[in-house]
Design a protein around this motif. Structure first.
Motif, PDB file in Angstrom:
ATOM      1  N   TRP A 308       0.831  -1.199   0.000  1.00 50.11           N
ATOM      2  CA  TRP A 308       0.000   0.000   0.000  1.00 50.11           C
ATOM      3  C   TRP A 308       0.872   1.259   0.000  1.00 50.11           C
ATOM      4  O   TRP A 308       1.955   1.266   0.578  1.00 50.11           O
ATOM      5  N   PHE A 309       0.363   2.307  -0.643  1.00 46.14           N
ATOM      6  CA  PHE A 309       1.081   3.587  -0.741  1.00 46.14           C
ATOM      7  C   PHE A 309       2.468   3.351  -1.354  1.00 46.14           C
ATOM      8  O   PHE A 309       3.461   3.955  -0.939  1.00 46.14           O
ATOM      9  N   TYR A 310       2.502   2.452  -2.354  1.00 42.54           N
ATOM     10  CA  TYR A 310       3.777   2.116  -2.968  1.00 42.54           C
ATOM     11  C   TYR A 310       4.053   3.095  -4.107  1.00 42.54           C
ATOM     12  O   TYR A 310       3.936   2.778  -5.284  1.00 42.54           O
ATOM     13  N   TYR A 311       4.395   4.320  -3.708  1.00 39.01           N
ATOM     14  CA  TYR A 311       4.740   5.355  -4.679  1.00 39.01           C
ATOM     15  C   TYR A 311       5.939   6.145  -4.168  1.00 39.01           C
ATOM     16  O   TYR A 311       6.423   5.915  -3.049  1.00 39.01           O
ATOM     17  N   SER A 312       6.423   7.068  -4.978  1.00 41.98           N
ATOM     18  CA  SER A 312       7.650   7.795  -4.655  1.00 41.98           C
ATOM     19  C   SER A 312       7.430   8.774  -3.506  1.00 41.98           C
ATOM     20  O   SER A 312       6.304   9.209  -3.231  1.00 41.98           O
ATOM     21  N   GLN A 313       8.528   9.144  -2.865  1.00 45.38           N
ATOM     22  CA  GLN A 313       8.470  10.117  -1.776  1.00 45.38           C
ATOM     23  C   GLN A 313       8.115  11.494  -2.312  1.00 45.38           C
ATOM     24  O   GLN A 313       7.429  12.272  -1.651  1.00 45.38           O
ATOM     25  N   TYR A 314       8.564  11.789  -3.524  1.00 47.94           N
ATOM     26  CA  TYR A 314       8.233  13.053  -4.193  1.00 47.94           C
ATOM     27  C   TYR A 314       8.443  12.848  -5.687  1.00 47.94           C
ATOM     28  O   TYR A 314       8.952  11.806  -6.115  1.00 47.94           O
ATOM     29  N   CYS A 315       8.051  13.817  -6.506  1.00 45.53           N
ATOM     30  CA  CYS A 315       8.062  13.695  -7.961  1.00 45.53           C
ATOM     31  C   CYS A 315       9.420  13.232  -8.492  1.00 45.53           C
ATOM     32  O   CYS A 315      10.451  13.832  -8.189  1.00 45.53           O
ATOM     33  N   ASP A 316       9.388  12.134  -9.260  1.00 45.09           N
ATOM     34  CA  ASP A 316      10.567  11.565  -9.921  1.00 45.09           C
ATOM     35  C   ASP A 316      11.635  11.091  -8.952  1.00 45.09           C
ATOM     36  O   ASP A 316      12.799  10.924  -9.320  1.00 45.09           O
ATOM     37  N   SER A 317      11.247  10.858  -7.713  1.00 42.64           N
ATOM     38  CA  SER A 317      12.186  10.308  -6.742  1.00 42.64           C
ATOM     39  C   SER A 317      12.194   8.787  -6.850  1.00 42.64           C
ATOM     40  O   SER A 317      11.149   8.170  -7.057  1.00 42.64           O
ATOM     41  N   ALA A 318      13.364   8.176  -6.702  1.00 44.17           N
ATOM     42  CA  ALA A 318      13.459   6.726  -6.660  1.00 44.17           C
ATOM     43  C   ALA A 318      13.255   6.198  -5.252  1.00 44.17           C
ATOM     44  O   ALA A 318      13.258   4.987  -5.022  1.00 44.17           O
ATOM     45  N   GLN A 319      13.035   7.103  -4.299  1.00 41.64           N
ATOM     46  CA  GLN A 319      12.856   6.726  -2.899  1.00 41.64           C
ATOM     47  C   GLN A 319      11.398   6.370  -2.633  1.00 41.64           C
ATOM     48  O   GLN A 319      10.483   7.112  -2.981  1.00 41.64           O
ATOM     49  N   LEU A 320      11.171   5.227  -2.015  1.00 43.23           N
ATOM     50  CA  LEU A 320       9.823   4.782  -1.688  1.00 43.23           C
ATOM     51  C   LEU A 320       9.235   5.653  -0.579  1.00 43.23           C
ATOM     52  O   LEU A 320       9.915   5.992   0.379  1.00 43.23           O
ATOM     53  N   TYR A 321       7.951   5.975  -0.721  1.00 44.07           N
ATOM     54  CA  TYR A 321       7.241   6.773   0.278  1.00 44.07           C
ATOM     55  C   TYR A 321       7.393   6.146   1.660  1.00 44.07           C
ATOM     56  O   TYR A 321       7.186   4.939   1.836  1.00 44.07           O
ATOM     57  N   ALA A 322       7.751   6.943   2.631  1.00 39.21           N
ATOM     58  CA  ALA A 322       8.059   6.436   3.970  1.00 39.21           C
ATOM     59  C   ALA A 322       6.850   5.797   4.650  1.00 39.21           C
ATOM     60  O   ALA A 322       7.004   4.972   5.549  1.00 39.21           O
ATOM     61  N   GLY A 323       5.643   6.164   4.229  1.00 37.13           N
ATOM     62  CA  GLY A 323       4.442   5.628   4.872  1.00 37.13           C
ATOM     63  C   GLY A 323       3.890   4.377   4.220  1.00 37.13           C
ATOM     64  O   GLY A 323       2.754   3.991   4.508  1.00 37.13           O
ATOM     65  N   HIS A 324       4.656   3.731   3.364  1.00 33.21           N
ATOM     66  CA  HIS A 324       4.130   2.529   2.691  1.00 33.21           C
ATOM     67  C   HIS A 324       3.879   1.419   3.711  1.00 33.21           C
ATOM     68  O   HIS A 324       4.456   1.410   4.802  1.00 33.21           O
ATOM     69  N   ALA A 325       3.014   0.483   3.360  1.00 36.28           N
ATOM     70  CA  ALA A 325       2.618  -0.577   4.294  1.00 36.28           C
ATOM     71  C   ALA A 325       2.404  -1.876   3.542  1.00 36.28           C
ATOM     72  O   ALA A 325       2.145  -1.893   2.334  1.00 36.28           O
ATOM     73  N   GLU A 326       2.513  -2.989   4.281  1.00 34.02           N
ATOM     74  CA  GLU A 326       2.287  -4.320   3.730  1.00 34.02           C
ATOM     75  C   GLU A 326       1.134  -4.992   4.470  1.00 34.02           C
ATOM     76  O   GLU A 326       0.920  -4.763   5.658  1.00 34.02           O
ATOM     77  N   ARG A 327       0.386  -5.828   3.751  1.00 31.38           N
ATOM     78  CA  ARG A 327      -0.655  -6.645   4.338  1.00 31.38           C
ATOM     79  C   ARG A 327      -0.459  -8.080   3.857  1.00 31.38           C
ATOM     80  O   ARG A 327      -0.150  -8.316   2.693  1.00 31.38           O
ATOM     81  N   PHE A 328      -0.654  -9.051   4.764  1.00 35.32           N
ATOM     82  CA  PHE A 328      -0.276 -10.427   4.485  1.00 35.32           C
ATOM     83  C   PHE A 328      -1.424 -11.433   4.536  1.00 35.32           C
ATOM     84  O   PHE A 328      -1.220 -12.598   4.212  1.00 35.32           O
ATOM     85  N   SER A 329      -2.618 -11.032   4.952  1.00 34.69           N
ATOM     86  CA  SER A 329      -3.640 -12.006   5.323  1.00 34.69           C
ATOM     87  C   SER A 329      -4.588 -12.422   4.210  1.00 34.69           C
ATOM     88  O   SER A 329      -5.728 -12.783   4.463  1.00 34.69           O
ATOM     89  N   ALA A 330      -4.150 -12.343   2.965  1.00 39.33           N
ATOM     90  CA  ALA A 330      -4.878 -12.922   1.849  1.00 39.33           C
ATOM     91  C   ALA A 330      -6.261 -12.284   1.636  1.00 39.33           C
ATOM     92  O   ALA A 330      -6.529 -11.194   2.143  1.00 39.33           O
ATOM     93  N   ALA A 331      -7.117 -12.965   0.887  1.00 38.40           N
ATOM     94  CA  ALA A 331      -8.416 -12.408   0.526  1.00 38.40           C
ATOM     95  C   ALA A 331      -9.401 -13.523   0.237  1.00 38.40           C
ATOM     96  O   ALA A 331      -9.026 -14.682   0.032  1.00 38.40           O
ATOM     97  N   ARG A 332     -10.665 -13.156   0.220  1.00 38.00           N
ATOM     98  CA  ARG A 332     -11.729 -14.066  -0.204  1.00 38.00           C
ATOM     99  C   ARG A 332     -12.101 -13.734  -1.647  1.00 38.00           C
ATOM    100  O   ARG A 332     -12.318 -12.577  -1.985  1.00 38.00           O
ATOM    101  N   TRP A 333     -12.163 -14.759  -2.451  1.00 40.16           N
ATOM    102  CA  TRP A 333     -12.665 -14.578  -3.805  1.00 40.16           C
ATOM    103  C   TRP A 333     -14.188 -14.512  -3.739  1.00 40.16           C
ATOM    104  O   TRP A 333     -14.836 -15.396  -3.179  1.00 40.16           O
ATOM    105  N   LEU A 334     -14.774 -13.454  -4.301  1.00 44.00           N
ATOM    106  CA  LEU A 334     -16.224 -13.285  -4.263  1.00 44.00           C
ATOM    107  C   LEU A 334     -16.878 -13.638  -5.583  1.00 44.00           C
ATOM    108  O   LEU A 334     -17.830 -14.416  -5.631  1.00 44.00           O
TER     109      LEU A 334
END
Length: 632
Positions: A308-334
């Protein structure tokens, strides 16, 4: 419903470019009456109690058995980007663990002071970027606890119970086994298994015939290990081919709805893009829309991991946004709409604070309208492509040949939009990303021209207005259940044990109030359920534990068998009520946690309560217990 054969234009979904050819597909007036409505976006509120990984005291096991993998050498196992998806992991056979009998001696069980039994294994692959373990369960006790650490020294773990896995994982139709693909926490994962003192270690039986090794970096923002790996599939196009989402102003809110997706199929790990959707109830139910050729069944949805929030820290930056997050608990197919190459999922875990539930438009879009796509090309930081909607068309996606065939002429009732880019382009990993029209989601990417920059290149998106009939039960078009089935379920607080007692019976409610005024406190209506069997409902069973004066509720047959086998002193009270089998409009999840002392279960529909349980070391979060109606 009539159909006709038409000439079409065709493009290969993989490769560096697009070859326009003439082919034949079946298409025509094969549609249905469509609804037209819009839903606005809503943002996930900030919640400091939300945790991404449960804090673990240290690794409980004193001994960790190492399993070292030889170097990976089969470069042919890594295919080029196919069908708009991107492969980053390969399947590796694990002969030393491919049967239950081979795994059992590796588990060096120890007894903790609490009486729990614990064993731990660690896998290591020096040339890997990450590992996903494929555990095949022949027998899985609901009370088992699994913790996954990045290393023996890691301060946090991903934790899941056997009950949660039984509820999440689909059983193989022939063998009855369930396969759990663990989240990727790095190249040296430690799996710790805990069992209750009264549970025999033989009650847990699993093997690992294969694992998925991440052999290329998930994105160019993450350093590569060696130059020879780069030669396999990291022939990256220049950044000028894409527009950083932070270098424009139109969709900055919507970027917080777009997620980078990882999943496993046949032991191989892939990337796609998905979008978090809102619904008319505005209840923060985490629905995710993506492409069917990414995820189209529960087996694949059960392997989902998201960024989540997997975007740059600022325009044309190669640095990942510091507030990015991961989720691991899968999903239900509906549900899946194959006619539009679209799938709707329900995440098993709440999105991170600040995530946006995107608004959507289920009306047919006008040709010539300005549109844009937000996506993760090549698994990279989020990019934007923009252009105009050319027309509507009929297409088919051939899963075996990975070909996309679309009619050359306009078909107003076709399942896809044809878009012409003026800026940016798509790549492997972009599939499933949303098409935005006036800030709302109107479709998902199937494939097309992968030239970069793709000026005047054609791409096609599945149409949400054509797929909405498949998703209506969850996106609010109608009720999933009959409203006249809703009956109140009453709650009592049990003073002696601190647990809760629930009943659907008004006479029983009155009897308890009258007979036990100093022992139970009436707490009103907790939620709504059905008093009898009905289509798409499942029974919720009730047990009474006389040792701690507490009741236990479950909709799981596996848990019923566990109680009958290991807790014969518990009294079976019968079916307490009937609950919806799946989530939908007006349906809420009941979460469950186990309190070690005095040994009672707690239940709640509140996300805040669930988050508090996750952060409480004295509780074991059991996951989703069952569904109920949260309003009459």
């Amino acid at each position: 419903m009539s159909c006709r054969t038409v000439s079409s234009w065709s493009s290969a979904l993989g490769g560096d470019g697009l070859r326009w050819v003439t082919t034949l597909i079946v298409a025509g007036s094969c549609g249905w009456a469509q609804a037209s409505w819009q839903v606005d976006a809503r943002r996930m509120p900030a919640s400091p109690s939300t945790v991404e990984a449960k804090d673990a005291v240290a690794l409980s096991a004193m001994a960790v058995v190492p399993i070292v993998l030889p170097p990976w050498q089969d470069s042919k196992a890594l295919a080029p980007d196919e069908g708009g998806v991107r492969q980053i992991g390969v399947a590796r056979a694990l002969e030393a663990m491919d049967t239950v009998d081979k795994v059992a001696p590796l588990l060096q069980w120890q007894t903790l002071p609490s009486g729990q039994q614990v064993a731990a294994l660690q896998w290591r692959a020096d040339d890997a970027y990450g590992l996903r373990l494929g555990l095949e369960f022949a027998a899985l006790p609901p009370m088992a606890v699994f913790r996954l650490y990045a290393s023996p020294q890691a301060a946090a773990s991903y934790e899941v119970t056997g009950a949660a896995l039984l509820e999440r994982l689909a059983a193989d139709a022939q063998t009855g086994q369930r396969t759990w693909w663990t989240p990727d926490v790095g190249p040296t994962p430690v799996l710790e298994i805990l069992l209750p003192a009264a549970l025999a270690t033989s009650s847990l039986q699993w093997s690992m015939p294969q694992l998925s090794q991440i052999v290329v970096p998930p994105s160019v923002a993450e350093p590569m290990k060696a130059a020879d790996m780069a030669a396999l599939s990291e022939k990256r196009r220049y950044n000028a081919c894409q527009l950083d989402v932070n270098c424009q102003q139109t969709l900055l809110d919507q970027r917080d709805a777009v997620i980078r997706m990882f999943y496993v199929s046949q032991g191989r790990t892939f990337q796609c893009t998905g979008t978090l959707l809102n619904n008319p109830s505005q209840d923060l139910t985490p629905y995710v829309l993506t492409a069917a050729h990414c995820v189209k069944d529960q087996a694949t949805a059960s392997t989902l991991q998201t960024s989540w929030f997997y975007y740059s820290q600022y325009c044309d930056s190669a640095q990942l946004y510091a507030g990015h997050a991961e989720r691991f608990s899968a999903a239900r197919w509906l549900a899946t709409s194959m006619a539009t190459d679209m799938t709707l999922l329900l995440l098993d875990e709440a999105p991170p604070p600040g995530a946006l539930f995107a608004g959507w438009d289920a009306g047919a879009l006008p040709p010539g309208g300005a549109v844009a796509g937000l996506h993760h090309p090549h698994g990279d930081l989020m990019m934007l492509a923009s252009g105009v909607l050319e027309d509507r068309t009929a297409c088919s996606v051939d899963a075996s040949s990975r070909a996309l065939d679309c009619a050359s002429q306009t078909q107003s009732d076709g399942g896809f939009y044809r878009v012409i880019w003026s800026l940016g382009g798509i790549e492997g990993g972009s599939s499933g990303s949303a098409l935005f029209f006036r800030g709302r989601v109107a479709g998902t990417l199937t494939g097309g021209d992968q030239w970069c920059a793709a000026k005047d290149g054609r791409v096609v998106y599945g149409r949400l207005d054509q797929a909405i009939a498949s998703f209506a039960a969850w996106l609010g078009a109608d009720k999933a259940m009959n409203s006249d089935m809703h009956m109140p379920v009453y709650r009592f607080l049990v003073l002696r044990s601190g647990g809760e007692f629930y009943t659907l019976s008004a006479p029983e409610r009155d009897h308890v109030i009258a007979s036990f005024p100093n022992d139970l406190v009436f707490d009103g209506i907790a939620f709504y359920a059905a008093g009898r069997a009905h289509a798409r409902l499942v029974p919720v069973h009730r047990y009474f534990n006389p040792e701690v004066v507490a009741h236990f509720y479950t909709a799981s047959d596996a848990e019923r068998q566990f109680v009958q086998t290991y807790h014969p002193s518990w009294n079976y009270d019968g079916i307490a009520w009937w609950s919806p089998a799946q989530p939908g409009d007006g349906v809420g999840a009941v979460y469950r946690a186990y309190q070690y002392v005095p040994g009672v279960h707690h239940y709640s529909l509140q996300v805040q309560a669930r988050d508090a349980w996750l952060a409480n070391a004295g509780l074991l979060y059991d996951g989703l217990a069952y569904y109920v109606w949260d309003a009459p």
